[in-house]
Write an enzyme that holds these catalytic residues in place. Structure first.
Site, PDB file in Angstrom:
ATOM      1  N   ARG A   1      -6.180   2.722  36.944  1.00  0.00           N
ATOM      2  CA  ARG A   1      -3.768   3.451  37.239  1.00  0.00           C
ATOM      3  C   ARG A   1      -3.741   2.296  37.893  1.00  0.00           C
ATOM      4  NH1 ARG A   1      -4.035   3.764  42.695  1.00  0.00           N
ATOM      5  NH2 ARG A   1      -5.951   3.703  43.527  1.00  0.00           N
TER       6      ARG A   1
ATOM      7  N   GLU B   1     -11.283   3.900  61.729  1.00  0.00           N
ATOM      8  CA  GLU B   1     -10.742   5.141  60.096  1.00  0.00           C
ATOM      9  C   GLU B   1     -11.394   6.346  60.325  1.00  0.00           C
ATOM     10  OE1 GLU B   1     -10.144   4.940  55.000  1.00  0.00           O
ATOM     11  OE2 GLU B   1     -12.556   4.418  56.233  1.00  0.00           O
TER      12      GLU B   1
ATOM     13  N   TRP C   1      -5.202   2.272  55.497  1.00  0.00           N
ATOM     14  CA  TRP C   1      -4.383   2.323  54.278  1.00  0.00           C
ATOM     15  C   TRP C   1      -2.942   1.874  54.497  1.00  0.00           C
ATOM     16  CZ3 TRP C   1      -5.094   7.129  51.583  1.00  0.00           C
ATOM     17  CH2 TRP C   1      -6.655   7.220  51.698  1.00  0.00           C
TER      18      TRP C   1
ATOM     19  N   TYR D   1      -7.320  13.196  53.423  1.00  0.00           N
ATOM     20  CA  TYR D   1      -9.111  13.395  54.008  1.00  0.00           C
ATOM     21  C   TYR D   1      -8.808  14.551  55.830  1.00  0.00           C
ATOM     22  CZ  TYR D   1     -10.640  10.057  50.239  1.00  0.00           C
ATOM     23  OH  TYR D   1     -10.981   9.473  49.657  1.00  0.00           O
TER      24      TYR D   1
ATOM     25  N   ARG E   1     -27.444  26.676  52.503  1.00  0.00           N
ATOM     26  CA  ARG E   1     -26.949  26.005  51.881  1.00  0.00           C
ATOM     27  C   ARG E   1     -25.881  25.858  51.320  1.00  0.00           C
ATOM     28  NH1 ARG E   1     -31.704  29.089  50.060  1.00  0.00           N
ATOM     29  NH2 ARG E   1     -30.496  29.385  48.685  1.00  0.00           N
ATOM     30  N   ARG E   2     -25.409  26.391  52.484  1.00  0.00           N
ATOM     31  CA  ARG E   2     -23.443  26.060  52.365  1.00  0.00           C
ATOM     32  C   ARG E   2     -22.576  25.668  53.017  1.00  0.00           C
ATOM     33  NH1 ARG E   2     -22.612  33.046  51.479  1.00  0.00           N
ATOM     34  NH2 ARG E   2     -24.595  33.081  49.894  1.00  0.00           N
TER      35      ARG E   2
ATOM     36  N   CYS F   1     -10.801   9.877  46.832  1.00  0.00           N
ATOM     37  CA  CYS F   1     -12.219   9.018  46.269  1.00  0.00           C
ATOM     38  C   CYS F   1     -13.559  10.184  46.483  1.00  0.00           C
ATOM     39  CB  CYS F   1     -12.262   7.341  46.869  1.00  0.00           C
ATOM     40  SG  CYS F   1     -10.613   6.954  46.245  1.00  0.00           S
TER      41      CYS F   1
ATOM     42  N   ARG G   1     -16.380  10.795  43.508  1.00  0.00           N
ATOM     43  CA  ARG G   1     -15.497  10.660  42.181  1.00  0.00           C
ATOM     44  C   ARG G   1     -15.122   8.868  41.902  1.00  0.00           C
ATOM     45  NH1 ARG G   1      -9.930   9.416  41.734  1.00  0.00           N
ATOM     46  NH2 ARG G   1      -8.855   9.443  43.423  1.00  0.00           N
ATOM     47  N   SER G   2     -14.633   7.594  42.263  1.00  0.00           N
ATOM     48  CA  SER G   2     -14.429   6.764  42.394  1.00  0.00           C
ATOM     49  C   SER G   2     -15.311   6.018  42.790  1.00  0.00           C
ATOM     50  CB  SER G   2     -13.005   6.724  41.774  1.00  0.00           C
ATOM     51  OG  SER G   2     -12.151   5.681  42.039  1.00  0.00           O
TER      52      SER G   2
ATOM     53  N   ASP H   1     -15.101   1.917  44.934  1.00  0.00           N
ATOM     54  CA  ASP H   1     -14.884   0.984  44.691  1.00  0.00           C
ATOM     55  C   ASP H   1     -15.392   0.127  45.179  1.00  0.00           C
ATOM     56  OD1 ASP H   1     -13.475  -1.772  45.257  1.00  0.00           O
ATOM     57  OD2 ASP H   1     -11.653  -1.570  46.043  1.00  0.00           O
TER      58      ASP H   1
ATOM     59  N   ASN I   1     -17.275   2.892  52.238  1.00  0.00           N
ATOM     60  CA  ASN I   1     -18.200   4.294  53.157  1.00  0.00           C
ATOM     61  C   ASN I   1     -19.484   4.561  53.057  1.00  0.00           C
ATOM     62  OD1 ASN I   1     -16.458   4.337  49.503  1.00  0.00           O
ATOM     63  ND2 ASN I   1     -15.639   5.159  51.142  1.00  0.00           N
TER      64      ASN I   1
ATOM     65  N   HIS J   1     -17.904   0.809  40.166  1.00  0.00           N
ATOM     66  CA  HIS J   1     -16.432  -0.286  39.428  1.00  0.00           C
ATOM     67  C   HIS J   1     -16.782  -1.391  39.957  1.00  0.00           C
ATOM     68  CE1 HIS J   1     -13.244   2.936  40.544  1.00  0.00           C
ATOM     69  NE2 HIS J   1     -13.094   1.632  41.272  1.00  0.00           N
ATOM     70  N   LEU J   2     -16.626  -2.194  39.344  1.00  0.00           N
ATOM     71  CA  LEU J   2     -15.797  -3.858  39.896  1.00  0.00           C
ATOM     72  C   LEU J   2     -13.825  -3.497  39.176  1.00  0.00           C
ATOM     73  CD1 LEU J   2     -19.441  -6.293  39.629  1.00  0.00           C
ATOM     74  CD2 LEU J   2     -17.989  -5.245  41.950  1.00  0.00           C
ATOM     75  N   TYR J   3     -13.558  -4.264  40.079  1.00  0.00           N
ATOM     76  CA  TYR J   3     -12.227  -4.544  39.570  1.00  0.00           C
ATOM     77  C   TYR J   3     -13.095  -6.048  38.959  1.00  0.00           C
ATOM     78  CZ  TYR J   3      -9.377  -0.513  41.993  1.00  0.00           C
ATOM     79  OH  TYR J   3      -9.246   0.233  41.311  1.00  0.00           O
TER      80      TYR J   3
END
Length: 431
Positions: free
Chosen positions: A25, A62, A84, A138, A183-184, A203, A260-261, A263, A271, A301-303
């Site tokens: 994107r 953050e 951000w 978040y 487990r919840r 992400c 999911r994504s 960087d 993270n 991924h790597l940009y």
């Protein structure tokens, strides 16, 4: 031994070797792999990468922002955290263009540069309220997930109404106290009904806690550590240990997050450290021992404009000459003196001797991980008196809404020590 940095370097190499070219994107383009994992034992040290310098305070700020339930960058900007900025500015630019289409000027309010935009966020409360908002990301989902209930009170009285918001963090803390084997015990930021209101869908989408009882051996080690002694011959029973030290933790707690994504160059190191810090704070609040930190990584991924930086962080083998220079600098000797003292019959023997004496082999060889200590002297307790009795975990996390509590936590309570790292590697952020 620092296996976290070596895992991370291996992941970078994996993407370089096996990644497929994909568009994205941002228009930057990526090399991407799918379905990877990072695992770290918290007993090996706090998970802050050492193969490049990481800004711990920025990461902690953050996380405080998330735990406050905040979604406006004003708090971040005021605390010199600019993670951000780009997302907020991009949203501002998009909305400005809608209100001021091309060739429709003259414009009464020209589009601000990003620097001007951030300065105005700092100084203009009304501007910050409008343009600093990122939508229900978040913090909103963690601390106040909207609950809508259907009601039916008769033929002419039925419909939907908003119920009390769900504080997922408070619910997790209560489960850890009352049903630690549940487990919840999961917190989600992926609210499908509100994704279109967010400047960026989450992400890292959710995380889960897992706890277990400490073994007798683990309790003995912990008991001796709390007494300030090393391993001793005496092996105490669990009953003896808890009688001698009623407040000793009885359980270990792990955290696993799903992303999911990813960087990988810029975002993933943040993270890892952020969820490591969350695990440490939660463990302290509920009196458990931090155990495993696990990250499940989706599109990893790597940009394309991070490729050279990734190669730099992976590093390369040092030549013998470079290793001689390191030893000379360490010992305060000349290069010739070092070569005379350290040289063996073959280069391989010399390399091996240097390795056995902890002379780095690579340009970005990992250092030992740092240690995190958390001072809880002023944290609220169940007795109502600071420092007396068990910590009141829910009250601690309610405290994040208080600026002074967050300031004390950042400046005094979170104590990172023995952090040694290689220099920063700069890379552009893709928004």
């Amino acid at each position: 031994m620092n296996t976290l940095d070596t895992q991370y370097q291996a992941l970078l190499q994996d993407i370089l070797d096996n990644g497929v070219r994909k568009e994205d994107r941002t228009g930057t383009g990526t090399l991407s792999v799918f379905g990877r994992q990072i695992r770290h034992k918290m007993s090996e040290g706090f998970p802050l990468l050492t193969t490049k310098k990481m800004p711990f305070r920025v990461i902690a700020t953050e996380l405080m922002w998330f735990l406050r339930g905040d979604t406006n960058i004003k708090y971040l900007v005021d605390n010199d955290c600019h993670i951000w900025d780009g997302d907020a500015y991009k949203n501002y630019q998009t909305e400005w263009m809608k209100e001021n289409p091309p060739f429709a000027g003259p414009y009464t309010d020209p589009c601000l540069s990003q620097e001007e935009f951030i300065d105005k966020i700092k100084t203009d409360a009304e501007f910050a309220k409008k343009w600093g908002e990122l939508g229900p990301i978040y913090g909103k989902q963690w601390r106040s997930w909207e609950k809508i209930n259907y009601y039916d009170w008769g033929t002419f009285d039925r419909g939907y109404r908003r119920d009390k918001d769900i504080d997922q963090i408070a619910n997790s803390l209560n489960l850890l106290k009352t049903d630690p084997d549940s487990r919840r015990n999961k917190v989600s930021a992926w609210n499908v009904g509100e994704l279109d209101q967010m400047v960026l869908p989450p992400c890292h989408t959710d995380f889960q806690f897992y706890t277990r009882e400490l073994s007798q051996t683990e309790l003995n080690i912990l008991y001796n550590k709390r007494r300030g002694v090393g391993e001793v011959d005496a092996k105490y029973t669990i009953g003896t240990i808890t009688a001698k030290d009623p407040n000793i933790p009885r359980r270990a707690i792990s955290l696993m997050w799903n992303q999911r994504s990813v960087d990988t160059f810029l975002g993933l190191p943040f993270n890892i450290a952020s969820y490591g810090l969350l695990l440490e704070i939660i463990a302290t609040a509920v009196n458990m021992v931090p155990d495993e930190l696990i990250g499940n990584l989706g599109d990893t991924h790597l940009y394309l404009n991070h490729i050279e930086q990734a190669k730099e962080q992976i590093g390369r083998e040092l030549s013998l000459e470079e290793r001689f220079n390191i030893v000379a600098k360490r010992e305060g000797t000349t290069l010739e003196e070092t070569k005379h003292t350290w040289s063996w019959d073959t280069d391989k023997e010399t390399h091996d001797d240097m390795t056995s004496n902890n002379v780095p082999k690579r340009t970005r060889e990992p250092y030992p991980l740092p240690t995190l200590n958390i001072n809880t002297e002023w944290w609220p307790t169940e007795s109502g008196e600071c420092g007396v009795g068990p910590i009141d975990a829910v009250a601690v996390f309610e405290g994040f809404s208080n600026d002074n509590f967050c300031k004390c936590l950042l400046e005094e309570d979170l104590q990172l020590s023995n952090y040694q790292s290689h220099p920063t590697i700069k890379a552009p952020l893709s928004n």
